[in-house]
Structures are given as C-alpha cells and as structure tokens.
Motif scaffolding. Sequence first.
Motif, PDB file in Angstrom:
ATOM      1  N   GLU A 253      55.480  78.021  17.715  1.00  0.00           N
ATOM      2  CA  GLU A 253      54.467  77.010  18.029  1.00  0.00           C
ATOM      3  C   GLU A 253      53.086  77.452  17.530  1.00  0.00           C
ATOM      4  O   GLU A 253      52.794  78.651  17.468  1.00  0.00           O
ATOM      5  CB  GLU A 253      54.434  76.776  19.541  1.00  0.00           C
ATOM      6  N   PRO A 254      52.222  76.477  17.189  1.00  0.00           N
ATOM      7  CA  PRO A 254      52.498  75.035  17.132  1.00  0.00           C
ATOM      8  C   PRO A 254      53.303  74.669  15.887  1.00  0.00           C
ATOM      9  O   PRO A 254      53.162  75.299  14.844  1.00  0.00           O
ATOM     10  CB  PRO A 254      51.096  74.416  17.091  1.00  0.00           C
ATOM     11  N   ARG A 255      54.143  73.674  16.051  1.00  0.00           N
ATOM     12  CA  ARG A 255      54.997  73.259  14.935  1.00  0.00           C
ATOM     13  C   ARG A 255      54.194  72.473  13.904  1.00  0.00           C
ATOM     14  O   ARG A 255      53.154  71.901  14.204  1.00  0.00           O
ATOM     15  CB  ARG A 255      56.138  72.379  15.443  1.00  0.00           C
ATOM     16  N   GLY A 256      54.744  72.410  12.714  1.00  0.00           N
ATOM     17  CA  GLY A 256      54.109  71.614  11.669  1.00  0.00           C
ATOM     18  C   GLY A 256      54.790  71.815  10.341  1.00  0.00           C
ATOM     19  O   GLY A 256      55.275  72.908  10.040  1.00  0.00           O
ATOM     20  N   LYS A 257      54.809  70.757   9.542  1.00  0.00           N
ATOM     21  CA  LYS A 257      55.430  70.846   8.218  1.00  0.00           C
ATOM     22  C   LYS A 257      54.588  71.733   7.304  1.00  0.00           C
ATOM     23  O   LYS A 257      53.364  71.800   7.407  1.00  0.00           O
ATOM     24  CB  LYS A 257      55.575  69.445   7.616  1.00  0.00           C
ATOM     25  N   ARG A 258      55.311  72.427   6.441  1.00  0.00           N
ATOM     26  CA  ARG A 258      54.629  73.391   5.585  1.00  0.00           C
ATOM     27  C   ARG A 258      55.395  73.532   4.282  1.00  0.00           C
ATOM     28  O   ARG A 258      56.628  73.473   4.268  1.00  0.00           O
ATOM     29  CB  ARG A 258      54.551  74.748   6.299  1.00  0.00           C
ATOM     30  N   LYS A 259      54.672  73.755   3.204  1.00  0.00           N
ATOM     31  CA  LYS A 259      55.304  74.017   1.932  1.00  0.00           C
ATOM     32  C   LYS A 259      55.501  75.511   1.750  1.00  0.00           C
ATOM     33  O   LYS A 259      54.787  76.312   2.348  1.00  0.00           O
ATOM     34  CB  LYS A 259      54.449  73.463   0.784  1.00  0.00           C
ATOM     35  N   LYS A 260      56.426  75.861   0.917  1.00  0.00           N
ATOM     36  CA  LYS A 260      56.679  77.274   0.674  1.00  0.00           C
ATOM     37  C   LYS A 260      55.461  77.927   0.047  1.00  0.00           C
ATOM     38  O   LYS A 260      54.900  77.443  -0.916  1.00  0.00           O
ATOM     39  CB  LYS A 260      57.899  77.441  -0.241  1.00  0.00           C
ATOM     40  N   GLY A 261      55.071  79.057   0.622  1.00  0.00           N
ATOM     41  CA  GLY A 261      53.927  79.798   0.110  1.00  0.00           C
ATOM     42  C   GLY A 261      52.594  79.309   0.630  1.00  0.00           C
ATOM     43  O   GLY A 261      51.559  79.919   0.373  1.00  0.00           O
ATOM     44  N   GLU A 262      52.582  78.194   1.378  1.00  0.00           N
ATOM     45  CA  GLU A 262      51.339  77.657   1.911  1.00  0.00           C
ATOM     46  C   GLU A 262      50.837  78.545   3.051  1.00  0.00           C
ATOM     47  O   GLU A 262      51.618  79.103   3.818  1.00  0.00           O
ATOM     48  CB  GLU A 262      51.568  76.236   2.414  1.00  0.00           C
ATOM     49  N   ALA A 263      49.558  78.688   3.196  1.00  0.00           N
ATOM     50  CA  ALA A 263      48.990  79.493   4.275  1.00  0.00           C
ATOM     51  C   ALA A 263      49.371  78.895   5.620  1.00  0.00           C
ATOM     52  O   ALA A 263      49.493  77.674   5.768  1.00  0.00           O
ATOM     53  CB  ALA A 263      47.479  79.569   4.134  1.00  0.00           C
ATOM     54  N   ASP A 264      49.522  79.768   6.613  1.00  0.00           N
ATOM     55  CA  ASP A 264      49.971  79.307   7.919  1.00  0.00           C
ATOM     56  C   ASP A 264      48.967  78.345   8.552  1.00  0.00           C
ATOM     57  O   ASP A 264      49.349  77.393   9.232  1.00  0.00           O
ATOM     58  CB  ASP A 264      50.191  80.503   8.850  1.00  0.00           C
ATOM     59  N   ALA A 265      47.673  78.595   8.345  1.00  0.00           N
ATOM     60  CA  ALA A 265      46.625  77.704   8.856  1.00  0.00           C
ATOM     61  C   ALA A 265      46.791  77.471  10.359  1.00  0.00           C
ATOM     62  O   ALA A 265      46.664  76.353  10.852  1.00  0.00           O
ATOM     63  CB  ALA A 265      46.636  76.379   8.094  1.00  0.00           C
ATOM     64  N   GLY A 266      47.105  78.532  11.086  1.00  0.00           N
ATOM     65  CA  GLY A 266      47.211  78.432  12.538  1.00  0.00           C
ATOM     66  C   GLY A 266      48.498  77.815  13.036  1.00  0.00           C
ATOM     67  O   GLY A 266      48.633  77.554  14.235  1.00  0.00           O
ATOM     68  N   LYS A 267      49.429  77.552  12.155  1.00  0.00           N
ATOM     69  CA  LYS A 267      50.691  76.940  12.564  1.00  0.00           C
ATOM     70  C   LYS A 267      51.741  78.014  12.824  1.00  0.00           C
ATOM     71  O   LYS A 267      51.686  79.110  12.279  1.00  0.00           O
ATOM     72  CB  LYS A 267      51.201  75.985  11.488  1.00  0.00           C
ATOM     73  N   GLY A 268      52.709  77.658  13.656  1.00  0.00           N
ATOM     74  CA  GLY A 268      53.822  78.548  13.907  1.00  0.00           C
ATOM     75  C   GLY A 268      54.859  78.456  12.807  1.00  0.00           C
ATOM     76  O   GLY A 268      54.708  77.691  11.844  1.00  0.00           O
ATOM     77  N   ASP A 269      55.931  79.233  12.965  1.00  0.00           N
ATOM     78  CA  ASP A 269      56.965  79.262  11.925  1.00  0.00           C
ATOM     79  C   ASP A 269      57.856  78.026  11.952  1.00  0.00           C
ATOM     80  O   ASP A 269      58.544  77.745  10.968  1.00  0.00           O
ATOM     81  CB  ASP A 269      57.830  80.511  12.084  1.00  0.00           C
ATOM     82  N   CYS A 270      57.903  77.303  13.068  1.00  0.00           N
ATOM     83  CA  CYS A 270      58.759  76.111  13.133  1.00  0.00           C
ATOM     84  C   CYS A 270      58.111  74.988  12.339  1.00  0.00           C
ATOM     85  O   CYS A 270      56.966  74.590  12.612  1.00  0.00           O
ATOM     86  CB  CYS A 270      58.956  75.674  14.584  1.00  0.00           C
ATOM     87  N   ILE A 271      58.824  74.483  11.331  1.00  0.00           N
ATOM     88  CA  ILE A 271      58.286  73.410  10.500  1.00  0.00           C
ATOM     89  C   ILE A 271      58.767  72.041  10.971  1.00  0.00           C
ATOM     90  O   ILE A 271      58.580  71.033  10.285  1.00  0.00           O
ATOM     91  CB  ILE A 271      58.662  73.620   9.017  1.00  0.00           C
ATOM     92  N   ASP A 272      59.406  72.006  12.144  1.00  0.00           N
ATOM     93  CA  ASP A 272      59.854  70.747  12.754  1.00  0.00           C
ATOM     94  C   ASP A 272      60.763  69.958  11.818  1.00  0.00           C
ATOM     95  O   ASP A 272      60.648  68.739  11.692  1.00  0.00           O
ATOM     96  CB  ASP A 272      58.645  69.894  13.149  1.00  0.00           C
ATOM     97  N   CYS A 273      61.666  70.694  11.159  1.00  0.00           N
ATOM     98  CA  CYS A 273      62.584  70.044  10.211  1.00  0.00           C
ATOM     99  C   CYS A 273      63.738  69.346  10.901  1.00  0.00           C
ATOM    100  O   CYS A 273      64.491  68.597  10.266  1.00  0.00           O
ATOM    101  CB  CYS A 273      63.124  71.080   9.227  1.00  0.00           C
ATOM    102  N   MET A 274      63.964  69.620  12.182  1.00  0.00           N
ATOM    103  CA  MET A 274      65.005  68.990  13.000  1.00  0.00           C
ATOM    104  C   MET A 274      66.418  69.392  12.609  1.00  0.00           C
ATOM    105  O   MET A 274      67.387  68.790  13.067  1.00  0.00           O
ATOM    106  CB  MET A 274      64.894  67.455  12.927  1.00  0.00           C
ATOM    107  N   GLN A 275      66.556  70.411  11.765  1.00  0.00           N
ATOM    108  CA  GLN A 275      67.904  70.821  11.371  1.00  0.00           C
ATOM    109  C   GLN A 275      68.685  71.411  12.544  1.00  0.00           C
ATOM    110  O   GLN A 275      69.905  71.287  12.616  1.00  0.00           O
ATOM    111  CB  GLN A 275      67.818  71.836  10.229  1.00  0.00           C
ATOM    112  N   CYS A 276      67.974  72.065  13.470  1.00  0.00           N
ATOM    113  CA  CYS A 276      68.662  72.612  14.637  1.00  0.00           C
ATOM    114  C   CYS A 276      69.285  71.498  15.476  1.00  0.00           C
ATOM    115  O   CYS A 276      70.326  71.684  16.114  1.00  0.00           O
ATOM    116  CB  CYS A 276      67.697  73.445  15.482  1.00  0.00           C
TER     117      CYS A 276
END
Length: 475
Positions: A253-276
């Motif tokens: 947390e916090p979740r958020g979409k992210r591109k590969k190599g993009e800076a975290d910008a305060g976001k957590g590792d969960c990209i909310d892809c819903m695959q789980c």
Amino acid sequence: MNQAATTQTDQDSLKGLYDEAVHWHVNVGGKTIHAKRMGGTFRNVKYLGWIFWIGYLLGPYLRWDGQQAILFDIPHRQFHLFGATVYPQDIWMLSFVLILLAMTLFGVTAVAGRVFCGYFCFQTVWTDWFTWVEEKIEGNPLQRRKLDQAGWSGEKIAKRSTKYLIWALISFYTGFAFAAYFTDAFGLWRDVFTLQAHPAAWVTFLLFFLGTFILAGFMREQVCLWLCPYARIQSVMVDKNTIIPAYDAKRGEPRGKRKKGEADAGKGDCIDCMQCVAVCPTGVDIRNSALQEGCIMCGLCIDACDSVMDKIGKPRGLIRYSSELEMQGAQVPPLFKRARVIIYSAIFIVSLAAIVYGLANIPPLEMTVLHDRQPLYTMMSDGSIQNSYTFKILNKTQQDISVRISAEGIRDLKVMGASEEIVLQPNKMVPYVVRLRAMPENVPADKVPVVFAVSGGGSVMVQQTYESFFAGPAH
C-alpha cells in the motif's frame, strides 16, 4: 531499441492482465466464476491432490493374495485391508481412525490453515477437474464468459454437450469407484453392463452422479462459501502463529498502476492488477485477509502475484504464506512450543499407535462359548454330571485351521464331542456342541469355573482360552 520494445511488450502485457481482471471483477456478481488457470509453484502442489484422489479412483483394482486389497464386505461383515481382515468385533479401531483423521485435520489447520481445502478436499479437486475440462473445450475465462452470454447456437450446443458428457462420465465413475470398495470391482463392471447390479449400487451411482455433477459442475465455489461448515469454524482453529496466504499491506500500500522502471512516487508494490482475484477459484480478494469464508488457502494468488512482480521488476513475496505474528515483525515460536500443536500431535500418535497395535494383534480366532440354559446340567446313568456348551468359533484367517478343544478346572474332567480335530474354514463361523462330564464329588459347588482351550493350527498356530462355568446340584 530492443530494450524499448521489451519494455513496451511488458507494459502491453500488464495492461492486458489488468483489463482482463477488471472485466472478470465487474461480471462476477451473481454469475459463474471462471477463474484463470495459471502455472506456478502452488498450482503444481495442487496436483498432489489430483494424485491422491486418482489413487482413490483406482484403489478398488489393487489385488492382494488373489483378492481385492481394499474391500468392505458388509453382507459378510468383513473389512479386508491388504491381507488384514477386520471383523465387527474389531470395530473399536474405527473410533481411533476417526480420531486420527480429525486430529490430522485440526493439526494441519493449526499449522498451515485450510490447506486441506486448498489441495485435497474432494470438492476442490473435482471442481478443478471439471474446470480443466471446461477450459479445454470452451477456452480461456474470457471466452467462457462470452459463451455464457451468447445465445444458443450450433457451436454452443456442441461445446456444452461435449462438456456435460465428460462431466457425466467423471460423475458416474466417481460413484462407481465408491461402490467398488464394497464389492468386487471387476464383478461390478459385469453387473453394470448386464444391468444386473444390486439396487443399492444403482442408488449409489445416482446419488454420486447428481452430487458430483451439480456440486463440482455448477455450484463450485458456492459449496465453499455457503455449504461447507469448515469455512465457518476455521477462525477457532487458527491463531496468530498459523501460516496462511497473507498480503503484505506495509509493502503493497498504497496501491496504484505503474509502468516497469517507473519511479515508485510514494506508491506501494501492489499495482492493483487484480490477478490475485482473477485466479482465485472462489473469487476472494486476498488483500482483504485470508480469513474469509471463501478463501481455501490454495496459494494460487501467490503464483499470480509473483508472476506480476517478475514483470514489474519487484521482489516476490508481496503475497506469501506467513503468520500474523511474522507480518507484524514478531518472532514465531517453533512448533514444539505451541500447546495446540503438541496436544493434537499427542492424540494423533496415540490413535496411530492404537490402530497399528490393533491391526498387528488381530487374533486368528474369535470364540464365544454359550452354556446351555435348559437344562443347566444332566445327571447321567453312570452317576456323572454333564454340562453342554455351544462353541461359535470364527476363523479370521485366509487358511484352514485344525484345532482341538480341551478343558480344565475340575479333577478328572472329560471332554465329549471334540475328541477329534475340528477343521475351521476361512472366514466362516460354525457352531460346535461340546459336553463336559465330571463326578459329583469333584464338583464342590453349584457353579465351578472351567477354562476351555482351543489349540492347534497349521500355517497359523493358535492358542486361545475362554472362561466359563460347570453347573451341578446345590450343596
């Protein structure tokens, strides 16, 4: 240039995963859950459950010493287990078997949660088989959802008919395998094809057919959500030390979409892809805790999350098997220091020892001696007293046993009717009448204890005793 192309491919792949998962999430309410099948470590572990139940389906065809290795012969009240024959007199072992199974379930749940549900439960395994067949015939989850919404056409009828036929064959054979444990499996096939099977067999086939076809084919996750009592008692069977699939909220947390190599910008590792959520067979969002009624703790969400972490260049383990204490950074006590595990293990060991002892010490003969009540004794012409007894001797082995009956307890006691050897046939109980005679002066009371001994054998030596009494006139 190649690296840029690779990055773009990864981005497109992640976007496709996200779009598919969102489509799944939006359309799941009130409709069949078509979980995505994804490879991985825990998907491979689930195949252990397949192997276990395939062994169950093939079990009736195992042979041991020329007969079915596992046979519960209820009409003859005999349970054959790889050469050991258990009779109703030895049924006390069944209570320890039930205790053993219960302690196994409780102990495993205390250590690792509902892993039985996730990997070995028959509802889970049969549903997995049915959805595997469904995927092979109707396609991936998106294609199956489109087929659900499409009108009836020749293609849809053909696919559904083929799927239902295979489901029906699996359902029928499930019932057949169960019935085959209670009669000769090969003989049952003959009786089925000649329509001469016992009515109880046909009822078993029908019940298992309907139960398997409906529960595994159509209800699926609803069984886990609404019918399974295990889901409702799991909270009292686990504690803070129990290892369960857990989402690391501090890292995610916090979740958020992210591109590969993009800076975290305060976001957590969960990209909310819903695959789980997309791979979960019951539609549970593991990020809302594993202690939900629908979570069977199969670990498929871990496989899905790890694959996404690989794609975005993050370490695996955002979702992992872990305990609540471990997630909080506390030290987890070893198993041998956990009271619940110790108690379950102790009961398990005692039950297992009792079962092993019982199977290893099943007596070759089961003997009952009944003293005739009318009359208790007879005065013979030579002045002696005669008592009559009915022997019921069951030969619990697979070989003929030759035995002699003797008695002691009274001086000059004579045994009549069993002076010669008695041949006991396997798995048969035949009554024998034995008479004892003694002179009145050697019978000091109206009831004198006597001990019968049955001895002899052949390939199996026996020596058993039975206490009874000798009746005479009151003194």
